[in-house]
Design a protein around this motif. Structure first.
Motif, PDB file in Angstrom:
ATOM      1  N   GLN A  83     115.914  92.480 -34.532  1.00 43.69           N
ATOM      2  CA  GLN A  83     116.225  93.871 -34.851  1.00 43.69           C
ATOM      3  C   GLN A  83     114.972  94.619 -35.290  1.00 43.69           C
ATOM      4  O   GLN A  83     114.851  95.817 -35.033  1.00 43.69           O
ATOM      5  CB  GLN A  83     117.301  93.936 -35.922  1.00 43.69           C
ATOM      6  CG  GLN A  83     118.660  93.521 -35.413  1.00 43.69           C
ATOM      7  CD  GLN A  83     119.692  93.399 -36.512  1.00 43.69           C
ATOM      8  OE1 GLN A  83     119.364  93.240 -37.683  1.00 43.69           O
ATOM      9  NE2 GLN A  83     120.954  93.461 -36.138  1.00 43.69           N
ATOM     10  N   PRO A  87     114.672  98.324 -32.385  1.00 41.16           N
ATOM     11  CA  PRO A  87     115.618  99.121 -33.173  1.00 41.16           C
ATOM     12  C   PRO A  87     116.938  99.391 -32.445  1.00 41.16           C
ATOM     13  O   PRO A  87     117.975  99.567 -33.073  1.00 41.16           O
ATOM     14  CB  PRO A  87     114.863 100.426 -33.434  1.00 41.16           C
ATOM     15  CG  PRO A  87     113.435 100.117 -33.183  1.00 41.16           C
ATOM     16  CD  PRO A  87     113.399  98.989 -32.211  1.00 41.16           C
ATOM     17  N   ASP A  88     116.919  99.395 -31.109  1.00 44.98           N
ATOM     18  CA  ASP A  88     118.159  99.597 -30.357  1.00 44.98           C
ATOM     19  C   ASP A  88     119.147  98.466 -30.623  1.00 44.98           C
ATOM     20  O   ASP A  88     120.352  98.686 -30.664  1.00 44.98           O
ATOM     21  CB  ASP A  88     117.876  99.665 -28.853  1.00 44.98           C
ATOM     22  CG  ASP A  88     117.182 100.949 -28.451  1.00 44.98           C
ATOM     23  OD1 ASP A  88     117.256 101.921 -29.246  1.00 44.98           O
ATOM     24  OD2 ASP A  88     116.584 101.003 -27.371  1.00 44.98           O
ATOM     25  N   ARG A  91     121.023  99.231 -33.765  1.00 44.98           N
ATOM     26  CA  ARG A  91     122.088 100.209 -33.546  1.00 44.98           C
ATOM     27  C   ARG A  91     123.288  99.572 -32.854  1.00 44.98           C
ATOM     28  O   ARG A  91     124.438  99.821 -33.219  1.00 44.98           O
ATOM     29  CB  ARG A  91     121.571 101.381 -32.702  1.00 44.98           C
ATOM     30  CG  ARG A  91     120.686 102.320 -33.465  1.00 44.98           C
ATOM     31  CD  ARG A  91     120.519 103.695 -32.818  1.00 44.98           C
ATOM     32  NE  ARG A  91     120.798 103.773 -31.414  1.00 44.98           N
ATOM     33  CZ  ARG A  91     119.885 103.914 -30.453  1.00 44.98           C
ATOM     34  NH1 ARG A  91     118.615 103.989 -30.758  1.00 44.98           N
ATOM     35  NH2 ARG A  91     120.236 104.000 -29.185  1.00 44.98           N
ATOM     36  N   LEU A  92     123.013  98.718 -31.859  1.00 45.80           N
ATOM     37  CA  LEU A  92     124.097  98.051 -31.149  1.00 45.80           C
ATOM     38  C   LEU A  92     124.867  97.125 -32.090  1.00 45.80           C
ATOM     39  O   LEU A  92     126.100  97.103 -32.078  1.00 45.80           O
ATOM     40  CB  LEU A  92     123.547  97.254 -29.965  1.00 45.80           C
ATOM     41  CG  LEU A  92     124.579  96.502 -29.134  1.00 45.80           C
ATOM     42  CD1 LEU A  92     125.539  97.476 -28.473  1.00 45.80           C
ATOM     43  CD2 LEU A  92     123.890  95.641 -28.104  1.00 45.80           C
ATOM     44  N   ASP A  94     125.196  97.400 -35.324  1.00 47.76           N
ATOM     45  CA  ASP A  94     125.993  98.238 -36.227  1.00 47.76           C
ATOM     46  C   ASP A  94     127.263  98.744 -35.551  1.00 47.76           C
ATOM     47  O   ASP A  94     128.333  98.789 -36.163  1.00 47.76           O
ATOM     48  CB  ASP A  94     125.169  99.411 -36.746  1.00 47.76           C
ATOM     49  CG  ASP A  94     124.078  98.991 -37.718  1.00 47.76           C
ATOM     50  OD1 ASP A  94     124.178  97.866 -38.262  1.00 47.76           O
ATOM     51  OD2 ASP A  94     123.134  99.772 -37.921  1.00 47.76           O
ATOM     52  N   LEU A  95     127.158  99.126 -34.276  1.00 50.46           N
ATOM     53  CA  LEU A  95     128.335  99.597 -33.542  1.00 50.46           C
ATOM     54  C   LEU A  95     129.367  98.473 -33.379  1.00 50.46           C
ATOM     55  O   LEU A  95     130.556  98.685 -33.597  1.00 50.46           O
ATOM     56  CB  LEU A  95     127.929 100.126 -32.165  1.00 50.46           C
ATOM     57  CG  LEU A  95     127.204 101.460 -32.146  1.00 50.46           C
ATOM     58  CD1 LEU A  95     126.677 101.766 -30.753  1.00 50.46           C
ATOM     59  CD2 LEU A  95     128.124 102.575 -32.616  1.00 50.46           C
ATOM     60  N   TRP A 114     133.577 106.671 -35.039  1.00 54.08           N
ATOM     61  CA  TRP A 114     132.920 105.544 -34.389  1.00 54.08           C
ATOM     62  C   TRP A 114     132.762 105.817 -32.897  1.00 54.08           C
ATOM     63  O   TRP A 114     131.701 105.556 -32.320  1.00 54.08           O
ATOM     64  CB  TRP A 114     133.717 104.253 -34.593  1.00 54.08           C
ATOM     65  CG  TRP A 114     133.044 103.087 -33.942  1.00 54.08           C
ATOM     66  CD1 TRP A 114     132.097 102.279 -34.484  1.00 54.08           C
ATOM     67  CD2 TRP A 114     133.242 102.626 -32.597  1.00 54.08           C
ATOM     68  NE1 TRP A 114     131.695 101.346 -33.564  1.00 54.08           N
ATOM     69  CE2 TRP A 114     132.389 101.537 -32.393  1.00 54.08           C
ATOM     70  CE3 TRP A 114     134.057 103.035 -31.548  1.00 54.08           C
ATOM     71  CZ2 TRP A 114     132.318 100.848 -31.190  1.00 54.08           C
ATOM     72  CZ3 TRP A 114     133.986 102.348 -30.347  1.00 54.08           C
ATOM     73  CH2 TRP A 114     133.133 101.271 -30.187  1.00 54.08           C
ATOM     74  N   SER A 117     129.890 108.310 -32.308  1.00 51.86           N
ATOM     75  CA  SER A 117     128.558 107.713 -32.469  1.00 51.86           C
ATOM     76  C   SER A 117     128.284 106.687 -31.372  1.00 51.86           C
ATOM     77  O   SER A 117     127.152 106.568 -30.892  1.00 51.86           O
ATOM     78  CB  SER A 117     128.409 107.073 -33.850  1.00 51.86           C
ATOM     79  OG  SER A 117     129.268 105.970 -33.987  1.00 51.86           O
ATOM     80  N   SER A 121     125.284 106.858 -28.372  1.00 50.63           N
ATOM     81  CA  SER A 121     124.288 105.838 -28.709  1.00 50.63           C
ATOM     82  C   SER A 121     123.263 105.606 -27.603  1.00 50.63           C
ATOM     83  O   SER A 121     122.169 105.136 -27.862  1.00 50.63           O
ATOM     84  CB  SER A 121     124.983 104.510 -29.033  1.00 50.63           C
ATOM     85  OG  SER A 121     125.592 103.990 -27.872  1.00 50.63           O
TER      86      SER A 121
END
Length: 183
Positions: A83, A87-88, A91-92, A94-95, A114, A117, A121
């Motif tokens: 991570q 950084p992507d 984000r993935l 977290d989703l 959700w 976002s 994304s």
């Protein structure tokens, strides 16, 4: 190749799927005079010897799909390292964890936020998933909030299909019916 080894290592650790032809153009700008074939052999025959071995995508998927508190310490460290590199991926993750939280707590109040976002994304697969959710939002909301489940019926269907496959088309319906009733 030796003068360019560290540069190549760094580039391939940052992006393992970086095309060799782009690497060739970059190191030619840095003074490389060799051929593309030599560079390709150098990278793919393991002579580059990357210091950091990246985990397989299947393993990373497993890390993302597992609850953070259930991950082993070394797996959590591996996921954190990835991570930090990408950084992507954060984000993935977290989703995925946000959606899993809604499913396990059976709480749909955060679903619209959700979905918004997730849709913005930038991940095509996640956007497609959200579009599918939007097609039948009432059913998705009901599935997240109501205590009813079609799990037992799906289990019975699966059991019948397994029994049918075990018979390989032998006999006929009377024997299949007996096997179903005896199981």
């Amino acid at each position: 190749m030796d003068p360019h080894r560290d540069y190549l290592r760094r580039r391939l650790i940052e992006d393992p799927q970086f095309p060799v032809k782009h690497l060739l153009a970059e190191i030619r700008d840095r003074g490389y005079l060799g051929s593309a074939h030599l560079l390709n052999r150098y990278i793919h025959d393991g002579r580059l010897n990357l210091d950091q071995q990246l985990p397989a995508p299947k393993k990373v998927k497993g890390w993302i799909m597992t609850r953070p508190e259930n991950l082993a310490i070394e797996d959590q460290a591996g996921l954190n390292d990835l991570q930090n590199l990408c950084p992507d991926l954060l984000r993935l993750t977290d989703l995925v964890h946000g959606f899993a939280r809604m499913i396990t707590t059976r709480d749909a109040k955060d679903l619209p936020a959700w979905m918004e976002s997730a849709h913005t994304s930038g991940f095509p697969a996640v956007r497609s998933f959200v579009n599918g959710l939007r097609l039948d939002l009432k059913a998705v909301t009901a599935g997240l909030t109501l205590p009813y489940s079609n799990g037992p019926m799906e289990g019975a269907n699966t059991k019948v299909k397994i029994l049918k496959r075990q018979m390989y088309g032998r006999a006929g319906f009377p024997l299949l019916r007996r096997r179903i009733l005896l199981n």
